[in-house]
Scaffold this motif. Structure first.
Motif, mmCIF file in Angstrom:
data_model
loop_
_atom_site.group_PDB
_atom_site.id
_atom_site.type_symbol
_atom_site.label_atom_id
_atom_site.label_comp_id
_atom_site.label_asym_id
_atom_site.label_seq_id
_atom_site.Cartn_x
_atom_site.Cartn_y
_atom_site.Cartn_z
ATOM 1 N N PHE A 1 28.860 42.862 75.178
ATOM 2 C CA PHE A 1 29.458 43.372 73.788
ATOM 3 C C PHE A 1 30.910 42.958 73.673
ATOM 4 O O PHE A 1 31.607 43.658 72.508
ATOM 5 N N LYS A 2 31.395 42.292 74.501
ATOM 6 C CA LYS A 2 33.049 41.808 74.196
ATOM 7 C C LYS A 2 33.127 40.462 73.360
ATOM 8 O O LYS A 2 32.145 39.578 73.639
ATOM 9 N N PRO A 3 34.059 40.482 72.666
ATOM 10 C CA PRO A 3 34.436 39.253 71.888
ATOM 11 C C PRO A 3 34.511 38.226 73.057
ATOM 12 O O PRO A 3 35.250 38.585 74.075
ATOM 13 N N THR A 4 34.696 37.066 72.691
ATOM 14 C CA THR A 4 34.680 35.968 73.573
ATOM 15 C C THR A 4 36.385 35.918 74.269
ATOM 16 O O THR A 4 36.627 35.649 75.546
ATOM 17 N N GLU B 1 38.109 38.523 74.880
ATOM 18 C CA GLU B 1 38.272 39.484 75.732
ATOM 19 C C GLU B 1 37.703 39.324 76.973
ATOM 20 O O GLU B 1 38.276 39.605 78.100
ATOM 21 N N ALA C 1 36.821 46.072 71.052
ATOM 22 C CA ALA C 1 35.996 45.756 69.633
ATOM 23 C C ALA C 1 34.749 45.469 70.022
ATOM 24 O O ALA C 1 34.720 44.260 69.977
ATOM 25 N N PRO C 2 33.890 46.311 70.332
ATOM 26 C CA PRO C 2 32.279 45.992 70.602
ATOM 27 C C PRO C 2 31.764 45.123 69.420
ATOM 28 O O PRO C 2 32.154 45.443 68.409
ATOM 29 N N THR C 3 31.033 44.143 70.040
ATOM 30 C CA THR C 3 30.547 43.226 68.947
ATOM 31 C C THR C 3 29.119 42.943 69.249
ATOM 32 O O THR C 3 28.745 42.896 70.639
ATOM 33 N N PHE C 4 28.010 42.720 68.257
ATOM 34 C CA PHE C 4 26.702 42.406 68.769
ATOM 35 C C PHE C 4 26.591 40.769 68.406
ATOM 36 O O PHE C 4 25.381 40.492 68.102
ATOM 37 N N ASP C 5 27.461 40.065 68.319
ATOM 38 C CA ASP C 5 27.384 38.805 67.940
ATOM 39 C C ASP C 5 26.622 37.806 69.180
ATOM 40 O O ASP C 5 25.885 37.020 68.742
ATOM 41 N N HIS C 6 26.851 38.265 70.428
ATOM 42 C CA HIS C 6 26.017 37.742 71.388
ATOM 43 C C HIS C 6 24.714 38.063 71.442
ATOM 44 O O HIS C 6 23.943 37.023 71.524
ATOM 45 N N PRO D 1 35.081 47.065 76.454
ATOM 46 C CA PRO D 1 35.463 46.330 75.258
ATOM 47 C C PRO D 1 36.083 47.087 74.299
ATOM 48 O O PRO D 1 35.787 48.088 73.976
#
Length: 288
Positions: free
Chosen positions: A47-50, A52, A63-68, A61
């Motif tokens: 859930f972490k940006p690259t 972080e 700023a949690p992200t769903f990009d991965h 995290p």
């Protein structure tokens, strides 16, 4: 007037067993947390940006992200749904083939006296050998038989690897079933096949479920056979996650997302069959 005497209330003492129970519970909880640290870390990293991940992979995290997860499921050139389907077919096919071979084989060994105890001992010794011992022979045989990079080839390879464990567990469960039940069925005119299917299998169900869970998990987590015996058509999720190791770098977030998604089926399978898993694995442990 005489003062009324108040009755004495006995003090309740804490049982030393309760104290030991709490200590045991805390110890088990700490061990469970320690064992699951890699899984929890993979969940956090997914859930972490690259940016972080490079700074501190163990932190929460910001700023949690769903990009991965989006990259795993929808990125071009990476077919995670197909990898997931391959793993499912390989694991379920291995479970079915292992039970199909192990159940009648174990019954013939334990009840019909086929082969003697040396077969069980040989199976135990075979299970202790490392899997890498069989990789080169399997590669040569499967290449000659046309089973290289096929679902069937990985099913056969994992069946060979897990069959000894299934025979050992089924033998323990079968020894717990009284012989008198089968003798009574034979006196009533039941054949060996009818006794096995109608009487033995229902009583052996907990052990069979335990065998199914273990074989499913071991097959799903296999990496060595998948690495050597598959290239593209039969790639499972364990090998597919390695595709995020590229020449430009290691995409840890995508690898963590793929790894976490790949752990959900065996985890759900084990939780669902936990009651049968415990009773199946404890078969033959207590006699009397």
């Amino acid at each position: 007037m005489t003062a009324l005497s108040t009755p004495l209330v006995p003090r309740t003492r804490r049982s030393p067993r309760n104290g030991r129970k709490w200590i045991f519970t805390i110890a088990v909880g700490l061990v469970a947390l320690l064992v699951n640290v890699p899984l929890l870390n993979a969940l956090l990293v997914s859930f972490k940006p690259t940016g972080e991940i490079a700074k501190n992979p163990l932190s929460l995290p910001t700023a949690p992200t769903f990009d991965h997860y989006a990259n795993v499921l929808y990125a071009s050139g990476y077919n995670f749904p197909q990898f997931f389907l391959n793993s499912t077919l390989i694991a379920l096919g291995t479970v079915a083939l292992v039970l199909l071979i192990a159940v009648p084989s174990t019954y013939a060994i334990i009840r019909l006296g086929f082969g003697g105890r040396w077969i069980i001992n040989s199976a135990s010794g075979l299970r202790l050998l490392p899997a890498i011992f069989f990789v080169v022979p399997f590669f040569v045989l499967f290449s000659a038989a046309g089973l290289q990079d096929t679902i069937l080839g990985l099913i056969v390879a994992n069946t060979f690897l897990n069959l000894p464990l299934a025979i050992i567990l089924l033998a323990s469960g079968l020894r717990d079933i009284p012989n008198e039940i089968e003798e009574a069925a034979a006196m009533d005119g039941a054949s060996v096949y009818r006794t096995l299917l109608g009487i033995v299998l229902p009583m052996l169900a907990p052990t069979m479920v335990a065998v199914s869970v273990l074989v499913f998990i071991f097959t799903w987590n296999d990496y060595l056979f998948a690495l050597v015996l598959s290239t593209s058509n039969s790639t499972p999720v364990t090998l597919g996650a390695a595709n995020f190791v590229t020449s430009t770098g290691i995409r840890w977030g995508d690898i963590s997302a793929a790894s976490f998604l790949s752990t959900l089926p065996p985890l759900a399978f084990a939780v669902f069959a936990q009651r049968y898993l415990v009773s199946g694995l404890s078969a033959g442990a207590v006699k009397g």
